[in-house]
Design a protein around this motif. Sequence first.
Motif, short mmCIF file in Angstrom:
data_model
loop_
_atom_site.label_atom_id
_atom_site.label_comp_id
_atom_site.label_asym_id
_atom_site.label_seq_id
_atom_site.Cartn_x
_atom_site.Cartn_y
_atom_site.Cartn_z
N LEU A 37 0.82 -1.21 0.00
CA LEU A 37 0.00 0.00 0.00
C LEU A 37 0.86 1.26 0.00
N GLY A 38 2.10 1.15 0.45
CA GLY A 38 3.00 2.30 0.48
C GLY A 38 3.74 2.54 -0.82
N ILE A 39 3.65 1.62 -1.76
CA ILE A 39 4.35 1.79 -3.04
C ILE A 39 3.69 2.91 -3.84
N ARG A 40 4.50 3.92 -4.20
CA ARG A 40 3.98 5.07 -4.94
C ARG A 40 3.81 4.76 -6.43
N THR A 41 4.79 4.07 -7.00
CA THR A 41 4.75 3.77 -8.43
C THR A 41 4.05 2.44 -8.63
N LYS A 42 2.97 2.48 -9.37
CA LYS A 42 2.17 1.28 -9.60
C LYS A 42 2.66 0.57 -10.86
N VAL A 43 2.48 -0.75 -10.87
CA VAL A 43 2.88 -1.58 -12.00
C VAL A 43 1.71 -1.66 -12.97
N ASP A 44 1.96 -1.42 -14.24
CA ASP A 44 0.89 -1.48 -15.24
C ASP A 44 0.65 -2.94 -15.63
N LEU A 45 -0.41 -3.50 -15.11
CA LEU A 45 -0.78 -4.89 -15.44
C LEU A 45 -1.96 -4.94 -16.40
N THR A 102 -2.77 -7.88 -6.17
CA THR A 102 -2.68 -7.53 -7.60
C THR A 102 -3.32 -6.16 -7.85
N TYR A 103 -4.49 -5.94 -7.28
CA TYR A 103 -5.18 -4.66 -7.49
C TYR A 103 -4.35 -3.49 -6.94
N HIS A 104 -3.88 -3.61 -5.71
CA HIS A 104 -3.16 -2.49 -5.10
C HIS A 104 -1.74 -2.33 -5.63
N LEU A 105 -1.21 -3.37 -6.23
CA LEU A 105 0.09 -3.25 -6.89
C LEU A 105 -0.03 -2.44 -8.18
N SER A 106 -1.21 -2.49 -8.80
CA SER A 106 -1.38 -1.88 -10.12
C SER A 106 -2.33 -0.68 -10.16
N ASN A 107 -2.98 -0.36 -9.05
CA ASN A 107 -3.95 0.73 -9.04
C ASN A 107 -3.82 1.56 -7.76
N GLU A 108 -4.11 2.84 -7.90
CA GLU A 108 -4.18 3.72 -6.73
C GLU A 108 -5.40 3.32 -5.91
N SER A 109 -5.33 3.54 -4.61
CA SER A 109 -6.48 3.27 -3.75
C SER A 109 -7.60 4.24 -4.10
N THR A 110 -8.81 3.77 -4.04
CA THR A 110 -9.98 4.59 -4.32
C THR A 110 -10.39 5.33 -3.05
N ARG A 111 -10.68 6.59 -3.20
CA ARG A 111 -11.12 7.39 -2.05
C ARG A 111 -12.65 7.32 -1.95
N TYR A 112 -13.10 7.23 -0.71
CA TYR A 112 -14.54 7.23 -0.47
C TYR A 112 -15.08 8.64 -0.70
N GLY A 113 -16.13 8.77 -1.48
CA GLY A 113 -16.66 10.08 -1.84
C GLY A 113 -17.88 10.52 -1.06
N GLY A 114 -18.36 9.67 -0.15
CA GLY A 114 -19.54 10.04 0.62
C GLY A 114 -19.24 11.13 1.63
N GLU A 115 -20.31 11.75 2.11
CA GLU A 115 -20.16 12.85 3.06
C GLU A 115 -21.04 12.63 4.27
N GLY A 116 -20.84 13.48 5.26
CA GLY A 116 -21.68 13.46 6.45
C GLY A 116 -21.52 12.19 7.26
N ILE A 117 -22.64 11.73 7.80
CA ILE A 117 -22.61 10.55 8.68
C ILE A 117 -22.12 9.31 7.94
N TRP A 118 -22.41 9.22 6.64
CA TRP A 118 -22.00 8.03 5.88
C TRP A 118 -20.48 7.91 5.79
N ARG A 119 -19.81 9.04 5.77
CA ARG A 119 -18.34 9.03 5.77
C ARG A 119 -17.83 8.39 7.06
N GLY A 120 -18.40 8.80 8.18
CA GLY A 120 -18.03 8.22 9.47
C GLY A 120 -18.35 6.74 9.55
N VAL A 121 -19.52 6.36 9.04
CA VAL A 121 -19.91 4.94 9.03
C VAL A 121 -18.92 4.14 8.19
#
Length: 186
Positions: A37-45, A102-121
Amino acid sequence: MNESKVSSPATQQLEKRTTWIVNILSIAIPLMVALLLGIRTKVDLGTWTKVLPHCIGAINTLTSICLVGGIIAQRLGKIGAHRVMMTSAFSLGGVFLVCYVTYHLSNESTRYGGEGIWRGVYYTVLISHILLSLVVLPFVLRAFLFAFTQQIARHRQVAKWAFPIWLYVSVTGVIAYLMISPYYTK
């Protein structure tokens, strides 16, 4: 099934070796994931890796079903069915790990886009899922080892702790996936 307390020297030696393997895996797998998860450069798979989060969600769903089916089978005394369901759940865990890495080696982590209470949940579910996945790993490995080596009394002792935590981790994996899936890029 052998539940005797006395074991042969060969059995004791095997148990020492397998305990070392369980201990090493219990440390190495979380470290590997953290480093990944700490790898900055992702591998193109390739773009096919974009579907892996959906596969991971399905794997967590199937794991939850296998775990519930396994406990039902055990309670009904259907040990063969219990063994099949729990081995399937364990195997799905291995497939999950390969897909996740495999996914995290080749892709950036997805950020959660929800707001309010759902973000906390979402973050409560995600953080508890991650922390308990670290806690449950050595329990699951030991439960599987004890079942495999027919140490049923020891298997039961470990499984009574492993099962509820593993089920929680599996179900919260599904919930986290459902909450973040609208934010995956195509």
